[in-house]
Design an enzyme around this catalytic site. Structure first.
Site, PDB file in Angstrom:
ATOM      1  N   ARG A  80       6.766   8.721 -61.699  1.00 26.48           N
ATOM      2  CA  ARG A  80       7.272   8.205 -62.981  1.00 26.48           C
ATOM      3  C   ARG A  80       6.574   6.911 -63.424  1.00 26.48           C
ATOM      4  O   ARG A  80       6.249   6.767 -64.601  1.00 26.48           O
ATOM      5  CB  ARG A  80       8.788   8.033 -62.943  1.00 26.48           C
ATOM      6  CG  ARG A  80       9.544   9.362 -62.783  1.00 26.48           C
ATOM      7  CD  ARG A  80      11.056   9.189 -62.920  1.00 26.48           C
ATOM      8  NE  ARG A  80      11.451   8.894 -64.263  1.00 26.48           N
ATOM      9  CZ  ARG A  80      11.878   7.712 -64.677  1.00 26.48           C
ATOM     10  NH1 ARG A  80      11.985   6.709 -63.827  1.00 26.48           N
ATOM     11  NH2 ARG A  80      12.193   7.520 -65.929  1.00 26.48           N
ATOM     12  N   TYR A 110       4.796   7.336 -66.971  1.00 27.11           N
ATOM     13  CA  TYR A 110       5.473   6.777 -68.152  1.00 27.11           C
ATOM     14  C   TYR A 110       5.569   5.262 -68.130  1.00 27.11           C
ATOM     15  O   TYR A 110       6.232   4.679 -68.992  1.00 27.11           O
ATOM     16  CB  TYR A 110       6.923   7.285 -68.246  1.00 27.11           C
ATOM     17  CG  TYR A 110       7.146   8.734 -67.945  1.00 27.11           C
ATOM     18  CD1 TYR A 110       6.588   9.724 -68.759  1.00 27.11           C
ATOM     19  CD2 TYR A 110       7.928   9.131 -66.870  1.00 27.11           C
ATOM     20  CE1 TYR A 110       6.809  11.056 -68.493  1.00 27.11           C
ATOM     21  CE2 TYR A 110       8.148  10.470 -66.600  1.00 27.11           C
ATOM     22  CZ  TYR A 110       7.586  11.427 -67.409  1.00 27.11           C
ATOM     23  OH  TYR A 110       7.802  12.745 -67.142  1.00 27.11           O
ATOM     24  N   CYS A 148      -6.011   6.466 -52.884  1.00 24.65           N
ATOM     25  CA  CYS A 148      -7.324   5.978 -53.279  1.00 24.65           C
ATOM     26  C   CYS A 148      -7.449   6.143 -54.793  1.00 24.65           C
ATOM     27  O   CYS A 148      -8.126   7.049 -55.291  1.00 24.65           O
ATOM     28  CB  CYS A 148      -8.393   6.767 -52.539  1.00 24.65           C
ATOM     29  SG  CYS A 148      -9.990   6.017 -52.728  1.00 24.65           S
TER      30      CYS A 148
END
Ligand code: PLP
Length: 427
Positions: free
Chosen positions: A314, A318, A347
């Site tokens: 998340r 967003y 990475c």
């Protein structure tokens, strides 16, 4: 850390020594890190808050872990599925397929090949998000009830990527095409038994009343003999201390008003459904991680933990904000804080939990911590584990549920074999 399960705004602790009465250190010792831990009590509480709705239908896309799904089912909640796989999960925990009670509803904008075969094989009720779905379903399963998910022409959402209505959204049947959909359905003997709108108004009641008005107008315009209206999902939870909790009574009253006016006009009863995902499970979830490195880069300090966006996407998707606490074995308040950036092991420079939408890295004021301390990403129960990936060949985290003060493994951490399963070197 104590808290009342009845409070609608939970606390945002800087230190946490327990989750649902179980020591965080013990959880890490028993199950390792990174591990998602779910407080089932909290899910039960959120369900109970929505009992004024006739049907609570859980949008399992938020968290479809079998133990969570089964717990929700045991509490009388029906289920929404958006794929063949989610139908399999629903049936696996005992939801009955078939048209009798519509325990499982398939809601989507398309039938992929697997989904159409699944809904046909198990006679699953379908909530259509595109006119083409009506033809594809009608040809195979005529003479059944269907519902329409409608895009009323405007939307809402906490980010551009979660906006669920308006002309830029791919979701739902465009409001001006509803009449045509009634005609399409009739060709196959399909009856439109309900209307559905998932717009995600959050705490914006002015917007919500526009959604309700739009539902009412459409039902009236098309003389739809509907038996259900669904408010969709989108009930918000607070991810930050200053966010207000939703006024559920007001939310219910708006939808109930729409339902009652339509009932009076149609002369029969209409069930009012709600379809929450996040609201039921977000606060129940804690992603338990271990701090593995503490780095200084110029003026910035980083806590690098063993979970990354492969476990919780998340923030990178967003710019979502998750409360963060440090696992502590002491009851006392922390005395030293510092501004830190929290990142993961991947990475990839975007592997940062403290970032804003657009990828701007921010810092968080957190207690001073040391290598080996636990760091807990909180309110991670919705759209957390379900968005996991094996990026960097990292395993999916383990999942643990806490019920009546007891912790239980709900999903093993993936093994190396799990990650390699299905692959072949074809020469
Ligand atoms: C059709 C539908 N219903 C319900 C939900 C659940 O939304 P939330 O988790 O915000 O309650 C979604 C989420 O995308 C959805 O698309």
């Amino acid at each position: 850390m104590t808290r009342s399960p009845n409070s609608s705004t939970l606390d945002f602790p800087a230190y946490r020594n327990q989750i649902a009465g179980v020591d965080v250190a013990k959880l890490a010792q028993d199950f390792g890190t990174p591990t998602y831990v779910y407080d089932l009590n909290l899910i039960a509480h959120r369900i109970s808050e929505l009992e004024s709705f006739d049907v609570i239908r859980y949008a399992q896309k938020a968290n479809s872990t079998l133990a969570v799904l089964d717990f929700v089912r045991q509490h009388g909640v029906k289920v929404d599925a958006v794929s063949a796989g989610e139908i399999v999960r629903a049936m696996k925990v005992g939801y009955r397929p078939g048209q009798e009670n519509h325990d499982i509803v398939y809601t989507a904008d398309i039938f992929d090949r697997a989904a159409i075969e699944m809904v046909v094989a198990h006679d699953i009720h379908c909530n259509m998000g595109s006119p083409d779905m009506i033809d594809q379903y009608g040809e195979r399963m005529p003479d059944r009830p269907i519902t329409l998910r409608i895009n009323p022409g405007f939307g809402h959402g906490h980010s551009q990527k979660t906006n669920t209505g308006g002309p830029q959204s791919k979701h739902g049947i465009w409001h001006e095409q509803v009449g045509e959909c009634f005609a399409r359905a009739e060709r196959y003997g399909l009856t439109i038994s309900g209307l559905h709108m998932h717009i995600g108004s959050g705490t914006d009641f002015e917007h919500l009343s526009q959604v309700c008005d739009s539902m009412e107008t459409l039902a009236r315009e098309h003389h739809a003999p509907i038996k259900t209206i669904s408010a969709g999902g989108g009930l918000p939870i607070a991810y930050e201390p200053n966010q207000e909790a939703i006024d559920l009574e007001r939310y219910y009253d708006l939808w109930n008003g729409t339902r009652q006016r339509l009932q009076n006009e149609l002369g029969h009863s209409i069930e009012l459904e709600i379809e929450p995902g996040r609201y039921l499970v977000a606060e129940s979830g804690f992603l338990l991680t271990e701090i593995r490195a503490i780095k200084e880069m110029g003026d910035n300090k980083f806590y690098l933990v063993d979970a990354g966006f492969n476990n919780l996407a998340r923030p990178i998707l967003y710019g979502a904000h998750h409360p963060i606490s440090i696992g502590s074995s002491s009851q006392s308040e922390p005395s030293h804080y510092q501004d830190v950036i929290v990142g993961g092991p991947l990475c990839e420079s975007g592997d940062i939990f403290t970032q804003e939408e657009g990828g701007f890295v921010t810092s968080r004021r957190l207690p001073k911590a040391a290598i080996g301390d636990l760091l807990i990403l909180e309110r991670a129960g919705a759209y957390g584990f379900v968005m996991s990936s094996n990026y960097n060949s990292k395993p999916f985290a383990a999942e643990v549920v806490i019920r009546e003060g007891q912790s239980h493994l709900a999903r093993k951490r993936q093994s190396d074999d799990d990650i390699l399963r299905g692959e072949e070197i074809p020469w």
